[in-house]
Design an enzyme around this catalytic site. Structure first.
Site, short mmCIF file in Angstrom:
data_model
loop_
_atom_site.label_atom_id
_atom_site.label_comp_id
_atom_site.label_asym_id
_atom_site.label_seq_id
_atom_site.Cartn_x
_atom_site.Cartn_y
_atom_site.Cartn_z
N ASP A 178 0.83 -1.21 0.00
CA ASP A 178 0.00 0.00 0.00
C ASP A 178 0.86 1.26 0.00
O ASP A 178 1.91 1.30 0.65
CB ASP A 178 -0.88 -0.03 1.26
CG ASP A 178 -1.87 1.11 1.29
OD1 ASP A 178 -2.65 1.22 0.33
OD2 ASP A 178 -1.85 1.90 2.25
N GLU A 229 0.98 -0.39 -5.07
CA GLU A 229 -0.11 0.55 -5.24
C GLU A 229 0.50 1.93 -5.28
O GLU A 229 1.06 2.40 -4.29
CB GLU A 229 -1.10 0.49 -4.08
CG GLU A 229 -2.35 1.32 -4.35
CD GLU A 229 -2.66 2.34 -3.28
OE1 GLU A 229 -1.81 2.59 -2.41
OE2 GLU A 229 -3.75 2.90 -3.33
#
Lengths: 424, 568, 232
Positions: B224, B268
């Site tokens: 993330d 991401e």
């Protein structure tokens, strides 16, 4: 018998690729390389800016330029300093095709209207390639006008002093307006925007087949749009697209424009004589009038009066073929300086000219040519009479000219065979 | 014609597969895989408490096998105050009790692997929850040994050039901590303090976390918020070389510690493709990264009926190192992000897809695929087919395979995180619990409610969206060309038709999409393939042989073709 | 004497009566032919008028300008004129037949001559008519164009053009009929040459500035003229 299409295969292929569109802008060109660059640039900026949500297509019909005009349009810019505007959202469709039909604007305009019909556009606009450098946002407003307002036909209305363009203010505008009960301020403008309905209705009309319609096409389209079927309007603009056309000599301009006007009234004679001017829907106006910053030009009034007097003497045998004796007498008094060339007399003369065209006493072009000295007389008188009055005084004169035209129209219509006299 | 140089053409072969633990493991399995993103909480409830859990998920694995996906991506399931849907982690090496136990997880993982499904989990590197013991210790005193696990400052003057990402809720990237009288740095919510990767101990701790899960058997991580690991004054604090250093080190450790296991790291990074490209390194950083900007452009192209947005973004997409792969998605658990578009494009997207301002969140639109498409099957199918045939691995968001709806009136992005609709029975078959105990209300509007949209009814219908998606996956799996082939775009005159060619070795697949709501004709220049016979891949229909002249196709509204070009 | 007188008288009378009786059928047939001819001519007039209207001959004439010219010489309706011409031609034809029937000498030759002459006459009439139209048309056009361009002496120029064309058409017409062919041709050639030379000299020398202005307007029309503001 096979159908002879006005669309070439190449154009059709481009139209298939462009597909459904919202706005089509047509530019008929003929050796416009000196002015076309900024115009195409501004159209591109309008497409990429205010119109970026619309599906837009630019269609250039080239009438045989030898100076590379189509290449400039395809590239979108003439030189490196003009950076082509990239559209932020969509594929840009810039079509340029040569026109192979009879030379002239009308064929090109017809192609544009036919293409607009095929593309199912909401607005189609014709832009004059020789106009002054346009403002993209003003262009966008103009292009979208039919779609945004529901109008079928929109003429641009640049700011004009009533002392300008006497041929329009004294002849074309009041005559056409009198015929239809409403009229454009600039019926001979070379730019227009119209709805698909209007384009579809006229792309197939036989008006395009008449060779005579060529120079007349702008006035003719104005006249057609004034028919009660169409919702017509004017868009106030800040620019004067006519600037580029100031150079045409009077005699030729007069023959073309007045010939076009008379021919339009002739072609649509049955339609306009059948309607009641009082019941015509007034034109819609979009935007607000803009101030005119340029001082009106000085016309050689003395010379015009001399031309009138000479013409009256020389052309008397021809004028007498369509003007009744009392009108001839009145004109003679005006030429001698014994009477004013007032609105009533001028309106009478013009409707006799219409009658001469309709009854084919003379060919339309000859009627137009015969009118030139009379026009010069009227214009000179108008300019002299209003020079001290300012814009408002001149406008008042033009209002009374419109009234006189209505009266002359009523008189004319009442004398048509099979017509009950109409009040007026 | 435009050529997008994709990953270097690496043909698929058994020889390339590595034997690991008794199984053949293809080291680039992720390039062919279809990913399926799900919330454990929202997928299925196995213990009747109204909250999805690993037991429930394990029971529903057969649906995923039936669907044909290859890899599950689980959203955060760690203990968390759940103020950012679990991305605020309070304990990296545990399971949120609401979702089950570590044993439940191990059972799930074993069952998934037994069915040939891989599993990747979330790795939130950038920040922890403010409830994480590290942060609690760090803020307790300025002298805490864990103080340097986070980024502290006495003023807010540092890193002023960093933008604020959650601009709707946060006013600054600094928040004052009353306890220790200093500001701490956070790129996201104030309750998510950023870890300090300038501290080598942090890296070691994170590596410990990774080892923990990799040892459990997970097949990789979706990492993330990778651009924000390191901060430096005078920069945007994004994509810094030091950040790449941290990531390369983690990749090196994974490769060294798990040779032959083909663990995958997926980045991401909501950035322009040229800014994402460095995260692939020279094949020594991430295996995969999401291609964010192409997603809104697919929606935009469809509404504009113009291929230009897609062609534009493809033109600015750089090539990837060998083994690299883009992750492509239409919708995910976040809003349809419009960060990577121009203002004009964003306004257009908002006006066309989120006329109601309540559907807008941050710089995006919080809606699922089906409502965005006005529940128009043709458009849903076209976009899904494009997703499955572009050059990348497709990610399906749970529920989109049956066309689930959303509820924009719920806070944050909760409207797209509602319980999976399994059947028309009680609680949509999601949980054998009281309705009031469900973690979130079901979607029950007349169009998208579970009574009309659910797995059970769609499984029984050959014409359902679910059946169609299954068929699409089967077709995609016939060949490696979609996962590994090069892509080359055609630009026929008709801009409503988006057309590309996927090629791998001797195999060519031609993809033609009609973005318009109207039937279209298109002429393709396929002279390079003169003599080949197009075979439509869904039905096997033969199309007329390609000649040296242009190839004419007529397309139904929102229609598409996948042709295998057979040289027979 | 009386008898003699009576005989003479009776012989004369009987001779006259005989002659009369002998001529009477011829006279009757002549009268019948004349009467029929009158009817046929009237019918012909109607037919031609109807045909002319059907073919819009009048409008075509008006377009050439000959219509207006005919109006000037008192012919309001060209259709009617054509009808009248047809009436008389038919009637004259029947009259010649009648004379022939009456056995009046020379009538046959006269009829034959007339039949031979008629097409030429018609052709000549058509030529003159067309010439008249063209002359009028050109006169108007030249006059209008010259006035529009502010050329001095416009009426003279126009009149010259009209005279030339008229002269030419009359010459051709007379040539058709065959009257004084040589004389007409020579006369025309001399006049035409003289007029053309005069015109050329007048235009080239006397009207140099006019010629230049004309050419400038025609060839360089697109160039702006600073001293002339636009009327548009």
């Amino acid at each position: 018998m096979g159908h002879q299409s006005i669309l070439s295969d190449a154009l059709l292929e481009d139209l298939v690729a462009a597909g459904q569109a919202d706005v089509l802008v047509g530019i008929p060109t003929l050796n416009d390389v000196h002015t076309i660059g900024p115009v195409v640039q501004a159209i591109g900026a309008a497409f990429a800016g205010p119109l970026h949500r619309q599906r837009t297509v630019l269609l250039n019909i080239d009438l045989g330029s030898s100076d590379g005009t189509p290449e400039v349009i395809r590239r979108g810019s003439r030189s490196d300093e003009l950076v082509a505007v990239r559209h932020p959202l969509r594929t840009v469709h810039r079509i340029s095709v040569p026109y192979h039909g009879a030379p002239g604007r009308s064929g090109a305009l017809r192609l544009v209207l036919a293409a607009a019909d095929l593309l199912g556009v909401r607005s189609v606009a014709i832009v004059d390639p020789a106009r002054g450098p346009p403002d993209p946002s003003a262009l966008a407003t103009f292009f979208l006008a039919p779609h945004a307002t529901g109008l079928d036909f929109v003429r641009p209305r640049p700011p004009r002093s009533p002392h300008e363009a006497p041929l329009i203010t004294q002849l074309v505008r009041p005559l056409i307006a009198a015929a239809w009960g409403r009229g454009f301020a600039e019926p001979a403008a070379t730019e227009l925007a119209c709805s698909r309905r209007f384009a579809a209705a006229h792309a197939g009309m036989d008006l395009w087949e008449r060779s005579a319609a060529d120079e007349a096409i702008d006035v003719r389209l104005s006249s057609l749009a004034l028919q009660p079927t169409w919702r017509a309007g004017e868009l106030f603009t800040t620019e004067d697209a006519h600037a580029a056309h100031a150079a045409v000599p009077l005699a030729r301009a007069f023959r073309q424009v007045v010939g076009a006007t008379l021919r339009s009234l002739l072609e649509d004679h049955a339609a306009w004589t059948a309607l009641s001017p009082a019941s015509a829907t007034p034109l819609a106006t979009l935007g607000s009038p803009q101030p005119r910053t340029v001082a009106p030009p000085q016309f050689p009034v003395d010379d015009m009066q001399a031309a009138f007097a000479e013409g009256m003497g020389t052309l008397a045998p021809i004028l007498a073929t369509f003007l009744p004796n009392e009108t001839m007498t009145a004109l003679g008094r005006v030429a001698a300086g014994d009477a004013p060339f007032d609105e009533a007399l001028w309106a009478t003369v013009l409707f006799h000219a219409v009658a001469a065209s309709v009854r084919r006493v003379l060919p339309v072009d000859e009627v137009a040519m015969a009118l030139l000295p009379l026009y010069e007389g009227r214009a000179a008188w108008f300019l002299l009479a209003t020079s001290a009055l300012g814009d408002e005084g001149a406008s008042a004169r033009n209002t009374s000219l419109a009234d006189a035209m209505q009266a002359a129209r009523a008189e004319y219509v009442s004398q048509l065979p099979g017509q009950a006299p109409r009040g007026g | 014609m435009r050529r997008l140089a994709g990953p270097a053409e690496t043909g698929y072969s058994l020889a390339a597969c590595v034997r690991a633990g008794g199984f053949l493991v293809d080291p680039e399995w992720y390039r062919d895989a279809v990913f399926y993103e799900l919330h454990v909480r929202a997928f299925a409830d196995g213990n009747a408490d109204g909250v999805g859990d690993f037991l429930g998920l394990t029971e529903r694995l057969d649906h995923l096998v039936d669907l044909g996906v290859d890899c599950l991506w689980l959203l955060p399931f760690y203990p968390s105050p759940r103020r950012d849907d679990g991305y605020d982690i309070a304990d990296y090496c545990a399971i949120d009790p609401a979702f089950g136990t570590l044993d439940d997880f191990r059972l799930f993982l074993a069952e998934a692997h037994a069915r040939g499904l891989r599993v990747i989990t979330e790795l939130v590197l950038n920040h922890t929850s403010d409830q994480h013991p590290w942060f609690i210790a760090a803020r307790a005193s300025r002298d805490s040994p864990l103080r340097d696990f986070y980024v502290w400052s006495d003023t807010t003057e540092r890193y002023r050039d960093a933008r604020i990402i959650f601009c709707d809720t946060e006013k600054s990237n600094w928040t004052f901590d009353e306890a220790s009288q200093a500001y701490y740095w956070h790129r996201f919510y104030a309750h998510q303090p950023d870890l300090n990767f300038d501290n080598p101990k942090v890296l070691e701790e994170i590596w410990g976390v990774m080892r923990f899960w990799l040892d459990q058997g997970v097949d990789g991580f979706r990492v993330d918020a990778v651009p924000y690991l390191i901060e430096r004054d005078g920069t945007s604090c994004e994509n810094l070389p030091e950040t790449h250093g941290v990531l390369k080190e983690l990749r090196r450790r994974v490769d060294t510690a798990y040779p032959g296991h083909a663990k995958v790291l997926l980045a991401e990074s909501n950035m322009w493709p040229e800014d994402v490209r460095p995260y692939f390194g020279d094949g020594d950083e991430f295996h995969m990264a999401f291609h964010f900007p192409i997603m809104p452009r697919m929606f935009m192209a469809l509404r504009l009926e113009d291929r230009k947005p897609i062609i534009d973004i493809i033109e600015r997409t750089p090539s990837l190192p060998p083994g690299g792969q883009w992750g492509l998605f239409l919708r995910n658990h976040d809003e349809l992000t419009l960060e990577m578009v121009t203002q004009i494009e964003r306004d257009y997207m908002w006006d066309e897809y989120a006329r109601d301002p309540i559907a807008r969140l941050n710089l995006g639109i919080r809606r699922r695929l089906a409502p965005l498409m006005d529940n128009d099957r043709r458009r849903i199918e076209l976009l899904t087919a494009m997703l499955f045939s572009l050059n990348g691995s497709p990610f399906l968001y749970y529920g989109d395979e049956i066309g689930m709806g959303d509820d924009v009136t719920r806070g944050d992005r909760n409207g797209v995180r509602t319980p999976m609709q399994w059947s028309s029975r009680r609680n949509a078959g999601f949980a054998p619990a009281e309705v009031t105990s469900l973690f979130a209300p079901l979607i029950d509007d007349p169009v998208f409610g579970f009574a009309s949209v659910n797995v059970e009814s769609q499984r029984g219908s050959t014409s359902s969206l679910l059946s169609w998606v299954k068929a699409l996956l089967r077709v995609r799996k016939q060949t490696h060309v979609f996962g590994r082939g090069t892509i080359r775009f055609f630009t026929p005159k008709n801009h409503r038709v988006l057309c590309w060619l996927r090629s791998l070795d001797a195999e060519d697949v031609l993809v033609v999409n009609n973005l318009a709501a109207t039937a279209q004709a298109v002429e393709l220049d396929l002279a390079d393939f003169a003599g080949a016979v197009p075979v439509e891949m869904f039905g096997g229909s033969l199309f007329p042989r390609i000649k040296a002249t242009s190839y004419m196709l007529t397309m139904a509204p929102y229609g598409f073709y996948w042709f295998r070009l057979r040289r027979i | 004497m009386g008898e003699r007188l009576l005989e003479v008288l009776s012989t004369t009378v009987s001779g006259f009566i005989d002659a009369l009786l002998a001529f009477l059928p011829r006279l009757l047939s002549m009268l019948v032919i004349l009467f029929v001819g009158l009817l046929a001519a009237l019918v012909m007039q109607r037919v031609v008028r109807w045909l002319a209207r059907l073919l819009r001959l009048g409008r075509a004439l008006e377009r050439t300008g000959a219509g207006a010219a005919l109006q000037k010489v008192g012919v309001e309706k060209p259709d009617a004129l054509l009808g009248t011409v047809a009436l008389w031609l038919t009637f004259v034809g029947f009259a010649l037949l009648a004379l022939q029937a009456a056995g009046i000498g020379g009538a046959e030759t006269l009829a034959a001559d007339l039949m031979r002459f008629l097409p030429r006459l018609l052709a000549a009439m058509v030529v003159v008519l067309i010439g008249f139209g063209i002359a009028n048309f050109l006169w108007r056009l030249v006059l209008l164009a010259a006035v529009n361009m502010r050329i001095e002496g416009a009426p003279l120029l126009a009149a010259l053009v009209r005279a030339m064309v008229l002269l030419a058409s009359v010459a051709i017409g007379l040539d058709q009929i065959g009257i004084g062919a040589q004389v007409v041709q020579t006369g025309f050639a001399i006049t035409f040459g003289a007029v053309m030379l005069a015109g050329a000299l007048a235009f080239g020398l006397g009207g140099r500035h006019v010629a230049r202005r004309y050419l400038e307007e025609k060839l360089l029309a697109k160039k702006p003229r600073d001293d002339e503001p636009s009327h548009l």
